[in-house]
Scaffold this motif. Structure first.
Motif, PDB file in Angstrom:
ATOM      1  N   SER A 111      60.769  36.344   2.840  1.00 27.18           N
ATOM      2  CA  SER A 111      61.750  35.681   3.701  1.00 27.18           C
ATOM      3  C   SER A 111      62.784  34.936   2.874  1.00 27.18           C
ATOM      4  CB  SER A 111      61.051  34.716   4.656  1.00 27.18           C
ATOM      5  OG  SER A 111      60.121  35.386   5.470  1.00 27.18           O
ATOM      6  N   LEU A 112      62.337  34.277   1.799  1.00 26.80           N
ATOM      7  CA  LEU A 112      63.266  33.544   0.949  1.00 26.80           C
ATOM      8  C   LEU A 112      64.166  34.502   0.176  1.00 26.80           C
ATOM      9  CD1 LEU A 112      64.405  30.976  -0.182  1.00 26.80           C
ATOM     10  CD2 LEU A 112      62.503  30.887  -1.816  1.00 26.80           C
ATOM     11  N   THR A 113      63.599  35.572  -0.366  1.00 30.54           N
ATOM     12  CA  THR A 113      64.426  36.566  -1.054  1.00 30.54           C
ATOM     13  C   THR A 113      65.520  37.073  -0.123  1.00 30.54           C
ATOM     14  OG1 THR A 113      62.589  37.305  -2.451  1.00 30.54           O
ATOM     15  CG2 THR A 113      64.439  38.829  -2.191  1.00 30.54           C
ATOM     16  N   LEU A 114      65.142  37.463   1.086  1.00 31.61           N
ATOM     17  CA  LEU A 114      66.102  37.999   2.042  1.00 31.61           C
ATOM     18  C   LEU A 114      67.123  36.940   2.455  1.00 31.61           C
ATOM     19  CD1 LEU A 114      66.931  40.462   3.673  1.00 31.61           C
ATOM     20  CD2 LEU A 114      65.275  39.798   5.425  1.00 31.61           C
ATOM     21  N   SER A 115      66.690  35.692   2.584  1.00 32.81           N
ATOM     22  CA  SER A 115      67.602  34.608   2.956  1.00 32.81           C
ATOM     23  C   SER A 115      68.640  34.345   1.864  1.00 32.81           C
ATOM     24  CB  SER A 115      66.815  33.326   3.238  1.00 32.81           C
ATOM     25  OG  SER A 115      65.965  33.483   4.356  1.00 32.81           O
ATOM     26  N   LEU A 116      68.219  34.417   0.597  1.00 36.22           N
ATOM     27  CA  LEU A 116      69.142  34.186  -0.510  1.00 36.22           C
ATOM     28  C   LEU A 116      70.178  35.296  -0.605  1.00 36.22           C
ATOM     29  CD1 LEU A 116      66.558  32.953  -3.155  1.00 36.22           C
ATOM     30  CD2 LEU A 116      68.337  31.572  -2.092  1.00 36.22           C
ATOM     31  N   VAL A 117      69.748  36.546  -0.425  1.00 33.78           N
ATOM     32  CA  VAL A 117      70.690  37.663  -0.437  1.00 33.78           C
ATOM     33  C   VAL A 117      71.634  37.552   0.756  1.00 33.78           C
ATOM     34  CG1 VAL A 117      70.953  40.167  -0.328  1.00 33.78           C
ATOM     35  CG2 VAL A 117      69.088  39.168  -1.664  1.00 33.78           C
ATOM     36  N   THR A 118      71.082  37.252   1.920  1.00 33.30           N
ATOM     37  CA  THR A 118      71.893  37.103   3.127  1.00 33.30           C
ATOM     38  C   THR A 118      72.935  36.010   2.959  1.00 33.30           C
ATOM     39  OG1 THR A 118      70.097  37.874   4.562  1.00 33.30           O
ATOM     40  CG2 THR A 118      71.817  36.537   5.587  1.00 33.30           C
ATOM     41  N   ASN A 119      72.526  34.899   2.377  1.00 21.43           N
ATOM     42  CA  ASN A 119      73.468  33.795   2.197  1.00 21.43           C
ATOM     43  C   ASN A 119      74.648  34.206   1.323  1.00 21.43           C
ATOM     44  OD1 ASN A 119      73.784  30.717   2.630  1.00 21.43           O
ATOM     45  ND2 ASN A 119      74.195  30.990   0.449  1.00 21.43           N
TER      46      ASN A 119
END
Length: 273
Positions: free
Chosen positions: A34-42
């Motif tokens: 979730s954090l990996t995806l959130s960082l890329v999304t951001n």
């Protein structure tokens, strides 16, 4: 623009084949992804690299209930503007495609794999003088969360497949866990002439093409070295972008995987070769 892009994790092997996982390791693995995806999304949404805190990308990644089928965890990302593309009215298809391809690139780089840009949007970022450095900074920012996602491997599952959009983005398994979890610092100081492929002056992260290894090696410059080295490394970026052939001489220490694969160079000094 409001575009939704699905992502899925599927765990198999061990407890996962019985539709279960070890609670602590399983949920920390899901939190890591979730954090990996959130960082890329951001980064796609705002054009900014974040490491922690309550950043915008966290609110754009939603999780659905976990399902059986071994163990399946679904996520959806809701992009609103995709600012990193630097244009107004970017198509939903382009924004979603970039998010998927950048997630794959980020995962691949953390596993030591080199992949070519699969979309024109990602290619544009890889060719941009400043955005190239952002992409390597994003890899560095996601390194801890990629490692955390591997927690479930060997502790409830033997394999974790990652999907985004309609693509398979990667697979975590005991071999990739050994790569991300095990490393050591070779403190011997070496010197080598490289071509600087990317560099982010804010984070000190980048990549250098190693002519001996025939691939781009991640580099990291600590705060003590950054002030003296950044002008040389940014000069190297211009040389790389303009294909003028100028090389940078690095003095560095090496972070190696347990099988002695080169993972990263820690830059101690840089000069024009």
């Amino acid at each position: 623009m409001l575009v939704e892009t699905p992502f899925r994790l599927k765990m198999t092997g061990g407890d996962a084949d019985r539709h279960m996982f070890q609670a602590y390791d399983g949920y920390t693995a899901l939190a890591g992804f979730s954090l990996t995806l959130s960082l890329v999304t951001n980064y796609v949404e705002t054009g900014e690299i974040r490491h922690r805190g309550n950043f915008e990308g966290r609110g754009l990644v939603k999780a659905r209930p976990i399902e059986e089928g071994s163990v399946v965890a679904d996520f959806v990302v809701k992009l609103a503007k995709a600012s990193v593309l630097g244009m107004v009215g970017v198509s939903e298809t382009a924004a979603s495609r970039l998010l998927v391809d950048l997630t794959k690139r980020t995962i691949d780089r953390n596993l030591g794999n080199q992949t070519d840009a699969a979309s024109p949007e990602l290619q544009m970022l890889e060719e941009g003088r400043d955005t190239r450095g952002d992409l390597e900074a994003l890899v560095a920012a996601t390194e801890p969360s990629v490692k955390q996602t591997h927690n479930v491997i060997g502790f409830g599952a033997q394999s974790l497949d990652i999907y985004g959009g309609t693509k398979k983005l990667g697979n975590y398994n005991p071999s990739t866990k050994a790569y991300v979890s095990g490393s050591y610092l070779d403190k011997n100081i070496r010197e080598k002439n490289v071509s600087v492929a990317s560099f982010n002056v804010n984070t000190g992260s980048g990549g250098a093409y190693d002519f001996e290894l025939k691939r781009v090696i991640p580099i990291s410059v600590n705060k003590d070295t950054l002030s003296s080295a950044k002008s040389i490394l940014t000069w190297g970026i211009d040389q790389y972008a303009n294909t003028t052939g100028g090389l940078v001489a690095l003095r560095y220490q090496t972070i190696l995987a347990l099988d002695d694969t080169v993972k990263k160079y820690i830059v101690i000094d840089a000069s024009i070769a």
